[in-house]
Write a protein that holds these residues in place. Structure first.
Motif, PDB file in Angstrom:
ATOM      1  N   MET A   1      11.206   4.696  16.912  1.00  0.00           N
ATOM      2  CA  MET A   1      12.170   3.735  16.388  1.00  0.00           C
ATOM      3  C   MET A   1      11.443   2.675  15.565  1.00  0.00           C
ATOM      4  O   MET A   1      10.399   2.175  15.949  1.00  0.00           O
ATOM      5  N   ALA A   2      12.003   2.305  14.449  1.00  0.00           N
ATOM      6  CA  ALA A   2      11.381   1.364  13.527  1.00  0.00           C
ATOM      7  C   ALA A   2      11.495  -0.063  14.057  1.00  0.00           C
ATOM      8  O   ALA A   2      12.490  -0.443  14.654  1.00  0.00           O
ATOM      9  N   ASP A   3      10.447  -0.845  13.819  1.00  0.00           N
ATOM     10  CA  ASP A   3      10.446  -2.257  14.190  1.00  0.00           C
ATOM     11  C   ASP A   3      11.106  -3.042  13.063  1.00  0.00           C
ATOM     12  O   ASP A   3      10.539  -3.223  11.991  1.00  0.00           O
ATOM     13  N   LYS A   4      12.334  -3.516  13.292  1.00  0.00           N
ATOM     14  CA  LYS A   4      13.121  -4.190  12.247  1.00  0.00           C
ATOM     15  C   LYS A   4      12.575  -5.575  11.907  1.00  0.00           C
ATOM     16  O   LYS A   4      12.958  -6.148  10.905  1.00  0.00           O
ATOM     17  N   ASP A   5      11.687  -6.139  12.742  1.00  0.00           N
ATOM     18  CA  ASP A   5      11.133  -7.458  12.464  1.00  0.00           C
ATOM     19  C   ASP A   5       9.972  -7.388  11.473  1.00  0.00           C
ATOM     20  O   ASP A   5       9.702  -8.345  10.765  1.00  0.00           O
ATOM     21  N   LYS A   6       9.266  -6.265  11.449  1.00  0.00           N
ATOM     22  CA  LYS A   6       8.155  -6.099  10.517  1.00  0.00           C
ATOM     23  C   LYS A   6       8.687  -5.580   9.186  1.00  0.00           C
ATOM     24  O   LYS A   6       9.637  -4.809   9.158  1.00  0.00           O
ATOM     25  N   PRO A   7       8.042  -5.981   8.088  1.00  0.00           N
ATOM     26  CA  PRO A   7       8.474  -5.429   6.794  1.00  0.00           C
ATOM     27  C   PRO A   7       8.265  -3.914   6.754  1.00  0.00           C
ATOM     28  O   PRO A   7       7.294  -3.398   7.303  1.00  0.00           O
ATOM     29  N   LEU A   8       9.187  -3.247   6.103  1.00  0.00           N
ATOM     30  CA  LEU A   8       9.074  -1.811   5.891  1.00  0.00           C
ATOM     31  C   LEU A   8       7.998  -1.604   4.835  1.00  0.00           C
ATOM     32  O   LEU A   8       8.106  -2.123   3.728  1.00  0.00           O
ATOM     33  N   LEU A   9       6.950  -0.880   5.158  1.00  0.00           N
ATOM     34  CA  LEU A   9       5.833  -0.669   4.242  1.00  0.00           C
ATOM     35  C   LEU A   9       6.109   0.552   3.366  1.00  0.00           C
ATOM     36  O   LEU A   9       6.316   1.662   3.872  1.00  0.00           O
ATOM     37  N   ILE A  10       6.122   0.312   2.060  1.00  0.00           N
ATOM     38  CA  ILE A  10       6.291   1.368   1.067  1.00  0.00           C
ATOM     39  C   ILE A  10       4.983   1.429   0.280  1.00  0.00           C
ATOM     40  O   ILE A  10       4.511   0.406  -0.222  1.00  0.00           O
ATOM     41  N   LYS A  11       4.412   2.616   0.180  1.00  0.00           N
ATOM     42  CA  LYS A  11       3.167   2.776  -0.573  1.00  0.00           C
ATOM     43  C   LYS A  11       3.460   3.464  -1.898  1.00  0.00           C
ATOM     44  O   LYS A  11       4.210   4.436  -1.943  1.00  0.00           O
ATOM     45  N   ARG A  12       2.847   2.925  -2.967  1.00  0.00           N
ATOM     46  CA  ARG A  12       2.991   3.549  -4.278  1.00  0.00           C
ATOM     47  C   ARG A  12       1.736   4.364  -4.556  1.00  0.00           C
ATOM     48  O   ARG A  12       0.630   3.851  -4.551  1.00  0.00           O
ATOM     49  N   TYR A  13       1.970   5.637  -4.795  1.00  0.00           N
ATOM     50  CA  TYR A  13       0.873   6.537  -5.114  1.00  0.00           C
ATOM     51  C   TYR A  13       0.528   6.447  -6.598  1.00  0.00           C
ATOM     52  O   TYR A  13       1.276   5.889  -7.398  1.00  0.00           O
ATOM     53  N   ALA A  14      -0.619   7.043  -6.986  1.00  0.00           N
ATOM     54  CA  ALA A  14      -1.064   7.033  -8.379  1.00  0.00           C
ATOM     55  C   ALA A  14      -0.021   7.672  -9.294  1.00  0.00           C
ATOM     56  O   ALA A  14       0.118   7.294 -10.455  1.00  0.00           O
ATOM     57  N   SER A  15       0.755   8.594  -8.758  1.00  0.00           N
ATOM     58  CA  SER A  15       1.815   9.251  -9.529  1.00  0.00           C
ATOM     59  C   SER A  15       3.049   8.355  -9.685  1.00  0.00           C
ATOM     60  O   SER A  15       4.042   8.774 -10.265  1.00  0.00           O
ATOM     61  N   ARG A  16       2.972   7.139  -9.154  1.00  0.00           N
ATOM     62  CA  ARG A  16       4.048   6.143  -9.157  1.00  0.00           C
ATOM     63  C   ARG A  16       5.198   6.486  -8.203  1.00  0.00           C
ATOM     64  O   ARG A  16       6.230   5.831  -8.209  1.00  0.00           O
ATOM     65  N   ARG A  17       5.013   7.507  -7.405  1.00  0.00           N
ATOM     66  CA  ARG A  17       6.026   7.817  -6.397  1.00  0.00           C
ATOM     67  C   ARG A  17       5.892   6.834  -5.252  1.00  0.00           C
ATOM     68  O   ARG A  17       4.799   6.377  -4.915  1.00  0.00           O
ATOM     69  N   LEU A  18       7.023   6.500  -4.648  1.00  0.00           N
ATOM     70  CA  LEU A  18       7.078   5.520  -3.567  1.00  0.00           C
ATOM     71  C   LEU A  18       7.263   6.248  -2.241  1.00  0.00           C
ATOM     72  O   LEU A  18       8.166   7.077  -2.096  1.00  0.00           O
ATOM     73  N   TYR A  19       6.423   5.913  -1.259  1.00  0.00           N
ATOM     74  CA  TYR A  19       6.382   6.615   0.014  1.00  0.00           C
ATOM     75  C   TYR A  19       6.730   5.670   1.161  1.00  0.00           C
ATOM     76  O   TYR A  19       6.069   4.644   1.370  1.00  0.00           O
ATOM     77  N   ASN A  20       7.775   6.014   1.918  1.00  0.00           N
ATOM     78  CA  ASN A  20       8.208   5.244   3.079  1.00  0.00           C
ATOM     79  C   ASN A  20       7.317   5.630   4.251  1.00  0.00           C
ATOM     80  O   ASN A  20       7.354   6.766   4.719  1.00  0.00           O
TER      81      ASN A  20
END
Length: 184
Positions: A1-20
């Motif tokens: 279960m996701a911790d709603k108090d922490k920011p959701l971390l999205i990583k941007r790859y070199a291909s500019r795709r965004l990863y949850n």
């Protein structure tokens, strides 16, 4: 279960795709906008450099909504924002905007509370969802600067709606006075 108090971390790859990183899948800008509307804080970082790209992507989301005709920001506000980047007032503008949105959010919250007490509409299905969506919108618009005004915010629960409005007007007048002094 996701911790709603922490920011959701999205990583941007070199291909500019965004990863949850929570769900281990790729997301779009519209997905990120949905997370924010649901009340989640989001942080977008470049995978390679570690640079925080959140501001850049939030501005892109706003620009896309505005270009689709979902205008929230009047042209004169946008013009004033552009001007603020080239004037000495630019140091005051972020605080002014944050304080203004905080007053708006608190006033909206008081109004919704009063409506919930006095209106049968509060019993309607979806009313709480509407309140949550509005709260998430204002939180997103202020960039999480909800505690900027501290204890000098609008009136407390025990005071009347008229007192709330007077407090908001007074704070807005104080901010306008500060801005006019900065412009001189």
């Amino acid at each position: 279960m996701a911790d709603k108090d922490k920011p959701l971390l999205i990583k941007r790859y070199a291909s500019r795709r965004l990863y949850n990183t929570e769900t281990s899948d790729y997301v779009t800008l519209e997905d990120i906008a949905s997370f924010i509307r649901e009340g989640r804080e989001v942080q977008i970082v470049d995978l390679k450099s570690g640079d925080d790209l959140t501001r850049q992507y939030l501005l892109q989301i706003i620009a896309e909504h505005e270009s689709r005709g979902e205008s929230v920001l009047p042209v004169d506000v946008l013009t004033d924002l552009v001007r603020s980047y080239t004037s000495q007032a630019s140091s005051v503008v972020p605080q002014f905007l944050a304080a203004s949105f905080e007053m708006l959010r608190e006033g909206q919250s008081k109004m919704m509370e009063n409506m919930a007490k006095a209106s049968p509409m509060a019993k309607m299905p979806g009313f709480e969802a509407m309140q949550a969506q509005q709260a998430a919108f204002f939180k997103a618009m202020t960039g999480g600067m909800g505690n900027f005004m501290g204890s000098s915010g609008p009136a407390t629960d025990g005071e009347s709606t008229g007192d709330d409005l007077d407090a908001i007007k007074k704070q807005l007048a104080e901010l306008q006075t500060k801005l006019s002094k900065m412009g001189k």
